[in-house]
Design a protein around this motif. Structure first.
Motif, PDB file in Angstrom:
ATOM      1  N   THR A 101       1.028  -0.999   0.177  1.00 27.70           N
ATOM      2  CA  THR A 101       0.067  -0.073   0.068  1.00 27.70           C
ATOM      3  C   THR A 101       0.941   1.213   0.143  1.00 27.70           C
ATOM      4  N   ILE A 102       0.785   2.232  -0.677  1.00 26.65           N
ATOM      5  CA  ILE A 102       1.068   3.501  -0.837  1.00 26.65           C
ATOM      6  C   ILE A 102       0.145   4.494   0.095  1.00 26.65           C
ATOM      7  N   ASP A 103       0.754   4.886   1.266  1.00 27.01           N
ATOM      8  CA  ASP A 103      -0.128   5.592   2.168  1.00 27.01           C
ATOM      9  C   ASP A 103       0.417   6.942   2.402  1.00 27.01           C
ATOM     10  N   THR A 104      -0.657   7.757   2.373  1.00 31.10           N
ATOM     11  CA  THR A 104      -0.193   9.328   2.739  1.00 31.10           C
ATOM     12  C   THR A 104      -0.951   9.601   3.848  1.00 31.10           C
ATOM     13  N   TRP A 105      -0.170  10.128   4.981  1.00 28.21           N
ATOM     14  CA  TRP A 105      -0.976  10.707   6.153  1.00 28.21           C
ATOM     15  C   TRP A 105      -0.848  12.123   6.332  1.00 28.21           C
ATOM     16  N   PRO A 106      -1.728  12.922   6.948  1.00 28.40           N
ATOM     17  CA  PRO A 106      -1.531  14.492   7.138  1.00 28.40           C
ATOM     18  C   PRO A 106      -0.166  14.705   7.685  1.00 28.40           C
ATOM     19  N   GLY A 107       0.404  15.744   6.980  1.00 30.34           N
ATOM     20  CA  GLY A 107       1.771  16.114   7.328  1.00 30.34           C
ATOM     21  C   GLY A 107       3.214  15.121   7.080  1.00 30.34           C
ATOM     22  N   LEU A 108       2.876  14.014   6.506  1.00 35.74           N
ATOM     23  CA  LEU A 108       3.827  13.120   6.095  1.00 35.74           C
ATOM     24  C   LEU A 108       4.095  13.063   4.619  1.00 35.74           C
ATOM     25  N   GLU A 109       5.212  12.495   4.241  1.00 33.07           N
ATOM     26  CA  GLU A 109       5.296  12.052   2.958  1.00 33.07           C
ATOM     27  C   GLU A 109       4.749  10.793   2.577  1.00 33.07           C
ATOM     28  N   PRO A 110       4.391  10.332   1.558  1.00 27.37           N
ATOM     29  CA  PRO A 110       3.939   9.007   1.280  1.00 27.37           C
ATOM     30  C   PRO A 110       4.971   7.892   1.820  1.00 27.37           C
ATOM     31  N   TYR A 111       4.327   6.765   2.154  1.00 27.95           N
ATOM     32  CA  TYR A 111       5.534   5.766   2.652  1.00 27.95           C
ATOM     33  C   TYR A 111       4.700   4.489   2.044  1.00 27.95           C
ATOM     34  N   ILE A 112       5.618   3.387   2.010  1.00 29.30           N
ATOM     35  CA  ILE A 112       4.965   2.107   1.388  1.00 29.30           C
ATOM     36  C   ILE A 112       4.992   1.164   2.626  1.00 29.30           C
ATOM     37  N   GLU A 113       3.874   0.411   2.532  1.00 29.37           N
ATOM     38  CA  GLU A 113       3.620  -0.540   3.734  1.00 29.37           C
ATOM     39  C   GLU A 113       3.735  -2.032   2.780  1.00 29.37           C
ATOM     40  N   ILE A 114       4.424  -3.109   3.067  1.00 30.20           N
ATOM     41  CA  ILE A 114       4.543  -4.159   2.469  1.00 30.20           C
ATOM     42  C   ILE A 114       4.012  -5.325   3.331  1.00 30.20           C
ATOM     43  N   GLU A 115       2.954  -5.998   3.122  1.00 28.35           N
ATOM     44  CA  GLU A 115       2.678  -7.050   4.119  1.00 28.35           C
ATOM     45  C   GLU A 115       2.245  -8.280   3.263  1.00 28.35           C
ATOM     46  N   SER A 116       2.083  -9.562   4.221  1.00 28.75           N
ATOM     47  CA  SER A 116       1.546 -10.874   3.664  1.00 28.75           C
ATOM     48  C   SER A 116       0.792 -11.563   4.675  1.00 28.75           C
ATOM     49  N   GLU A 117      -0.492 -11.892   4.331  1.00 29.39           N
ATOM     50  CA  GLU A 117      -1.427 -12.507   5.327  1.00 29.39           C
ATOM     51  C   GLU A 117      -1.436 -14.168   4.837  1.00 29.39           C
ATOM     52  N   LEU A 118      -0.172 -14.873   4.465  1.00 26.16           N
ATOM     53  CA  LEU A 118      -0.207 -16.107   4.212  1.00 26.16           C
ATOM     54  C   LEU A 118      -0.322 -16.653   5.680  1.00 26.16           C
ATOM     55  N   SER A 119      -1.003 -17.762   5.816  1.00 24.00           N
ATOM     56  CA  SER A 119      -1.100 -18.567   7.276  1.00 24.00           C
ATOM     57  C   SER A 119       0.189 -18.902   7.898  1.00 24.00           C
ATOM     58  N   ASP A 120       1.012 -19.206   7.034  1.00 20.68           N
ATOM     59  CA  ASP A 120       2.256 -19.802   7.340  1.00 20.68           C
ATOM     60  C   ASP A 120       3.117 -18.564   7.481  1.00 20.68           C
ATOM     61  N   GLU A 121       3.483 -18.242   8.861  1.00 22.69           N
ATOM     62  CA  GLU A 121       4.200 -17.033   9.043  1.00 22.69           C
ATOM     63  C   GLU A 121       5.647 -16.983   8.440  1.00 22.69           C
ATOM     64  N   ILE A 174       6.944 -14.222   6.012  1.00 17.77           N
ATOM     65  CA  ILE A 174       8.209 -13.336   6.362  1.00 17.77           C
ATOM     66  C   ILE A 174       8.875 -13.365   4.891  1.00 17.77           C
ATOM     67  N   VAL A 175       9.107 -14.726   4.392  1.00 19.51           N
ATOM     68  CA  VAL A 175       9.829 -14.959   3.233  1.00 19.51           C
ATOM     69  C   VAL A 175       9.219 -13.959   1.956  1.00 19.51           C
ATOM     70  N   ALA A 176       8.094 -14.183   1.790  1.00 21.07           N
ATOM     71  CA  ALA A 176       7.392 -13.463   0.721  1.00 21.07           C
ATOM     72  C   ALA A 176       7.651 -11.715   0.903  1.00 21.07           C
ATOM     73  N   VAL A 177       7.401 -11.446   2.007  1.00 21.51           N
ATOM     74  CA  VAL A 177       7.672  -9.910   2.278  1.00 21.51           C
ATOM     75  C   VAL A 177       8.788  -9.619   2.072  1.00 21.51           C
ATOM     76  N   TYR A 178       9.907 -10.319   2.712  1.00 18.17           N
ATOM     77  CA  TYR A 178      11.345  -9.835   2.247  1.00 18.17           C
ATOM     78  C   TYR A 178      11.758  -9.971   0.865  1.00 18.17           C
ATOM     79  N   GLN A 179      11.061 -10.991   0.216  1.00 13.97           N
ATOM     80  CA  GLN A 179      11.224 -10.971  -1.355  1.00 13.97           C
ATOM     81  C   GLN A 179      10.946  -9.841  -2.132  1.00 13.97           C
ATOM     82  N   ALA A 180       9.958  -9.413  -1.696  1.00 15.38           N
ATOM     83  CA  ALA A 180       9.257  -8.110  -2.250  1.00 15.38           C
ATOM     84  C   ALA A 180       9.971  -6.984  -2.030  1.00 15.38           C
ATOM     85  N   VAL A 181      10.559  -7.071  -0.600  1.00 15.47           N
ATOM     86  CA  VAL A 181      11.527  -5.594  -0.175  1.00 15.47           C
ATOM     87  C   VAL A 181      12.730  -5.622  -1.073  1.00 15.47           C
TER      88      VAL A 181
END
Length: 192
Positions: A116-136, A140-147
């Protein structure tokens, strides 16, 4: 459920969109405004509640912060049909309404990873990278691969909610940002 997520601040929206496309992500939801009510949870130490309007749904969540790492937050969330009824429910369940907030969000997906590309009041945009795979571990591997695919250095990641971004970037302690009655674009928090 443990949330497997991290953030990188700041990003240039146009630049990160190009990187997302090049890495095989697809925009699933163009930028939209989100509004939320947040709640203290005095009966659940380390936890807080939220009711949020999203692009096409309203969610009610309880989050618990255990540590500042990729697996440090858990969340339980349900979709509801009324913002006002959900706020009433949270209040009756012992949560204390503390703030109204807004931000913009744009959603990109690749397989089981959401950015997600999020923009909050007073801040520059930032990116959040997440996975909801049931296997923790797989999440983690999927998120770090995307990173890696997006060219970020995992050692520069931020963990936790937007209050920690305000604290790091603007010098506003998390407890102070969380005590503000509103965080909105018409009245953004001011840098310390």
């Amino acid at each position: 459920m443990i949330e497997i997520e991290l953030k990188f601040y700041p990003v240039d929206k146009d630049e990160i969109r190009e990187k997302l496309r090049a890495a095989g992500f697809e925009m699933t939801t163009p930028e939209f405004m989100m509004t939320r009510a947040t709640f203290d949870a005095p009966h659940l130490p380390g936890s807080w509640g939220r009711v949020r309007t999203e692009k096409n749904k309203i969610t009610m969540s309880i989050k618990c912060v255990k540590s500042q790492c990729i697996t440090g937050m858990s969340e339980s969330q349900v979709v509801v049909d009324s913002f006002e009824s959900a706020v009433d429910f949270m209040t009756m369940a012992g949560f204390i309404k503390k703030s109204m907030q807004e931000n913009t969000r744009e959603i990109w997906k690749r397989g089981d990873v959401e950015c997600t590309i999020d923009t909050w009041p007073g801040l520059e945009p930032y990116i959040e990278i997440e996975s909801e795979l049931s296997d923790e571990n797989a999440a983690i591997v999927a998120v770090y691969q995307a990173v890696s695919d997006l060219g970020f250095n995992k050692d520069e990641a931020m963990f936790g909610s937007s209050d920690l971004v305000y604290e790091k970037v603007m010098g506003i302690p998390s407890r102070e940002i969380n005590a503000l009655p509103e965080i909105i674009f018409a009245n953004p928090p001011k840098k310390k």
